[in-house]
Write a protein that holds these residues in place. Structure first.
Motif, PDB file in Angstrom:
ATOM      1  N   GLU A 264       0.842  -1.203   0.000  1.00  0.00           N
ATOM      2  CA  GLU A 264       0.000   0.000   0.000  1.00  0.00           C
ATOM      3  C   GLU A 264       0.873   1.248   0.000  1.00  0.00           C
ATOM      4  O   GLU A 264       0.650   2.185  -0.763  1.00  0.00           O
ATOM      5  CB  GLU A 264      -0.924  -0.012   1.207  1.00  0.00           C
ATOM      6  CG  GLU A 264      -1.751   1.237   1.379  1.00  0.00           C
ATOM      7  CD  GLU A 264      -3.022   1.233   0.562  1.00  0.00           C
ATOM      8  OE1 GLU A 264      -3.593   2.317   0.375  1.00  0.00           O
ATOM      9  OE2 GLU A 264      -3.436   0.165   0.105  1.00  0.00           O
ATOM     10  N   ALA A 265       1.888   1.266   0.856  1.00  0.00           N
ATOM     11  CA  ALA A 265       2.786   2.420   0.938  1.00  0.00           C
ATOM     12  C   ALA A 265       3.557   2.609  -0.359  1.00  0.00           C
ATOM     13  O   ALA A 265       3.728   3.741  -0.832  1.00  0.00           O
ATOM     14  CB  ALA A 265       3.743   2.249   2.118  1.00  0.00           C
ATOM     15  N   LEU A 266       4.019   1.522  -0.970  1.00  0.00           N
ATOM     16  CA  LEU A 266       4.760   1.605  -2.228  1.00  0.00           C
ATOM     17  C   LEU A 266       3.873   2.158  -3.342  1.00  0.00           C
ATOM     18  O   LEU A 266       4.286   3.067  -4.076  1.00  0.00           O
ATOM     19  CB  LEU A 266       5.289   0.228  -2.633  1.00  0.00           C
ATOM     20  CG  LEU A 266       5.924   0.145  -4.022  1.00  0.00           C
ATOM     21  CD1 LEU A 266       7.120   1.078  -4.136  1.00  0.00           C
ATOM     22  CD2 LEU A 266       6.297  -1.282  -4.348  1.00  0.00           C
ATOM     23  N   ILE A 267       2.676   1.661  -3.461  1.00  0.00           N
ATOM     24  CA  ILE A 267       1.769   2.140  -4.510  1.00  0.00           C
ATOM     25  C   ILE A 267       1.449   3.611  -4.302  1.00  0.00           C
ATOM     26  O   ILE A 267       1.451   4.400  -5.256  1.00  0.00           O
ATOM     27  CB  ILE A 267       0.501   1.271  -4.565  1.00  0.00           C
ATOM     28  CG1 ILE A 267       0.864  -0.119  -5.084  1.00  0.00           C
ATOM     29  CG2 ILE A 267      -0.575   1.922  -5.444  1.00  0.00           C
ATOM     30  CD1 ILE A 267      -0.235  -1.151  -4.956  1.00  0.00           C
ATOM     31  N   GLN A 268       1.207   4.015  -3.059  1.00  0.00           N
ATOM     32  CA  GLN A 268       0.929   5.429  -2.797  1.00  0.00           C
ATOM     33  C   GLN A 268       2.126   6.304  -3.150  1.00  0.00           C
ATOM     34  O   GLN A 268       1.965   7.395  -3.697  1.00  0.00           O
ATOM     35  CB  GLN A 268       0.521   5.639  -1.339  1.00  0.00           C
ATOM     36  CG  GLN A 268      -0.010   7.034  -1.068  1.00  0.00           C
ATOM     37  CD  GLN A 268      -1.230   7.351  -1.915  1.00  0.00           C
ATOM     38  OE1 GLN A 268      -2.211   6.619  -1.887  1.00  0.00           O
ATOM     39  NE2 GLN A 268      -1.171   8.432  -2.678  1.00  0.00           N
ATOM     40  N   THR A 269       3.335   5.832  -2.877  1.00  0.00           N
ATOM     41  CA  THR A 269       4.548   6.576  -3.255  1.00  0.00           C
ATOM     42  C   THR A 269       4.640   6.728  -4.769  1.00  0.00           C
ATOM     43  O   THR A 269       4.983   7.800  -5.273  1.00  0.00           O
ATOM     44  CB  THR A 269       5.807   5.868  -2.707  1.00  0.00           C
ATOM     45  OG1 THR A 269       5.735   5.854  -1.277  1.00  0.00           O
ATOM     46  CG2 THR A 269       7.084   6.562  -3.146  1.00  0.00           C
ATOM     47  N   LEU A 270       4.336   5.661  -5.517  1.00  0.00           N
ATOM     48  CA  LEU A 270       4.354   5.739  -6.984  1.00  0.00           C
ATOM     49  C   LEU A 270       3.346   6.757  -7.491  1.00  0.00           C
ATOM     50  O   LEU A 270       3.616   7.512  -8.442  1.00  0.00           O
ATOM     51  CB  LEU A 270       4.069   4.369  -7.593  1.00  0.00           C
ATOM     52  CG  LEU A 270       5.124   3.290  -7.349  1.00  0.00           C
ATOM     53  CD1 LEU A 270       4.626   1.945  -7.865  1.00  0.00           C
ATOM     54  CD2 LEU A 270       6.443   3.664  -8.001  1.00  0.00           C
ATOM     55  N   ILE A 271       2.175   6.821  -6.872  1.00  0.00           N
ATOM     56  CA  ILE A 271       1.155   7.806  -7.252  1.00  0.00           C
ATOM     57  C   ILE A 271       1.629   9.211  -6.890  1.00  0.00           C
ATOM     58  O   ILE A 271       1.556  10.135  -7.718  1.00  0.00           O
ATOM     59  CB  ILE A 271      -0.193   7.486  -6.580  1.00  0.00           C
ATOM     60  CG1 ILE A 271      -0.757   6.183  -7.139  1.00  0.00           C
ATOM     61  CG2 ILE A 271      -1.180   8.638  -6.765  1.00  0.00           C
ATOM     62  CD1 ILE A 271      -1.930   5.617  -6.351  1.00  0.00           C
ATOM     63  N   ASP A 272       2.107   9.403  -5.675  1.00  0.00           N
ATOM     64  CA  ASP A 272       2.548  10.716  -5.206  1.00  0.00           C
ATOM     65  C   ASP A 272       3.669  11.286  -6.067  1.00  0.00           C
ATOM     66  O   ASP A 272       3.737  12.498  -6.294  1.00  0.00           O
ATOM     67  CB  ASP A 272       3.013  10.648  -3.751  1.00  0.00           C
ATOM     68  CG  ASP A 272       1.877  10.365  -2.775  1.00  0.00           C
ATOM     69  OD1 ASP A 272       0.690  10.497  -3.163  1.00  0.00           O
ATOM     70  OD2 ASP A 272       2.179   9.988  -1.620  1.00  0.00           O
ATOM     71  N   ASN A 273       4.563  10.414  -6.538  1.00  0.00           N
ATOM     72  CA  ASN A 273       5.691  10.852  -7.365  1.00  0.00           C
ATOM     73  C   ASN A 273       5.380  10.831  -8.855  1.00  0.00           C
ATOM     74  O   ASN A 273       6.274  10.980  -9.677  1.00  0.00           O
ATOM     75  CB  ASN A 273       6.926  10.002  -7.055  1.00  0.00           C
ATOM     76  CG  ASN A 273       7.468  10.283  -5.682  1.00  0.00           C
ATOM     77  OD1 ASN A 273       7.676  11.422  -5.296  1.00  0.00           O
ATOM     78  ND2 ASN A 273       7.668   9.241  -4.896  1.00  0.00           N
ATOM     79  N   ARG A 274       4.123  10.599  -9.185  1.00  0.00           N
ATOM     80  CA  ARG A 274       3.630  10.586 -10.562  1.00  0.00           C
ATOM     81  C   ARG A 274       4.340   9.592 -11.457  1.00  0.00           C
ATOM     82  O   ARG A 274       4.501   9.793 -12.653  1.00  0.00           O
ATOM     83  CB  ARG A 274       3.678  11.989 -11.165  1.00  0.00           C
ATOM     84  CG  ARG A 274       2.779  12.944 -10.401  1.00  0.00           C
ATOM     85  CD  ARG A 274       2.844  14.331 -10.971  1.00  0.00           C
ATOM     86  NE  ARG A 274       2.081  15.216 -10.121  1.00  0.00           N
ATOM     87  CZ  ARG A 274       1.045  15.918 -10.524  1.00  0.00           C
ATOM     88  NH1 ARG A 274       0.656  15.845 -11.759  1.00  0.00           N
ATOM     89  NH2 ARG A 274       0.420  16.704  -9.688  1.00  0.00           N
ATOM     90  N   ILE A 275       4.819   8.490 -10.858  1.00  0.00           N
ATOM     91  CA  ILE A 275       5.370   7.392 -11.623  1.00  0.00           C
ATOM     92  C   ILE A 275       4.220   6.666 -12.323  1.00  0.00           C
ATOM     93  O   ILE A 275       4.335   6.256 -13.466  1.00  0.00           O
ATOM     94  CB  ILE A 275       6.156   6.401 -10.728  1.00  0.00           C
ATOM     95  CG1 ILE A 275       7.244   7.120  -9.946  1.00  0.00           C
ATOM     96  CG2 ILE A 275       6.700   5.233 -11.536  1.00  0.00           C
ATOM     97  CD1 ILE A 275       8.338   7.732 -10.776  1.00  0.00           C
TER      98      ILE A 275
END
Length: 69
Positions: free
Chosen positions: A54-65
Motif C-alpha cells: 500500500e505504501a509503495l503504490i501510494q509513493t508511486l502515485i505521489d511521485n507521478r510514476i
C-alpha cells in the motif's frame, strides 16, 4: 492508472489491497468473463506485506510514476 514506460510497454498485473491487511496480486482480469474464460494465477499476502505494498503504490502515485487515466 498508467505509468511512464514508453509506447511499447504494458502492465497487465492487478493488485487489490484490503484495509492494509491483505493484498492480491494477479494477472487475472477481475470480471465475470475474465474469471470464467481464462486460467490465471495470483498471490495473496497478508499482514506486513500488504501494508508495505500500500505504501509503495501510494509513493508511486505521489511521485507521478503512475498516473490516473
Amino acid at each position: 492508472y498508467t505509468y511512464e514506460g514508453g509506447s511499447k510497454s504494458s502492465l497487465h498485473a492487478k493488485a487489490l489491497i484490503v484495509d492494509f491487511k491483505e493484498i492480491l496480486i494477479t494477472s487475472a482480469n477481475l470480471t465475470g468473463r475474465g474469471m470464467k474464460r481464462n486460467l490465471e494465477m495470483g498471490l495473496l499476502h497478508t499482514g506486513k506485506s500488504a501494508k508495505e505494498a500500500e505504501a509503495l503504490i501510494q509513493t508511486l502515485i505521489d511521485n507521478r510514476i503512475i498516473t490516473r487515466v
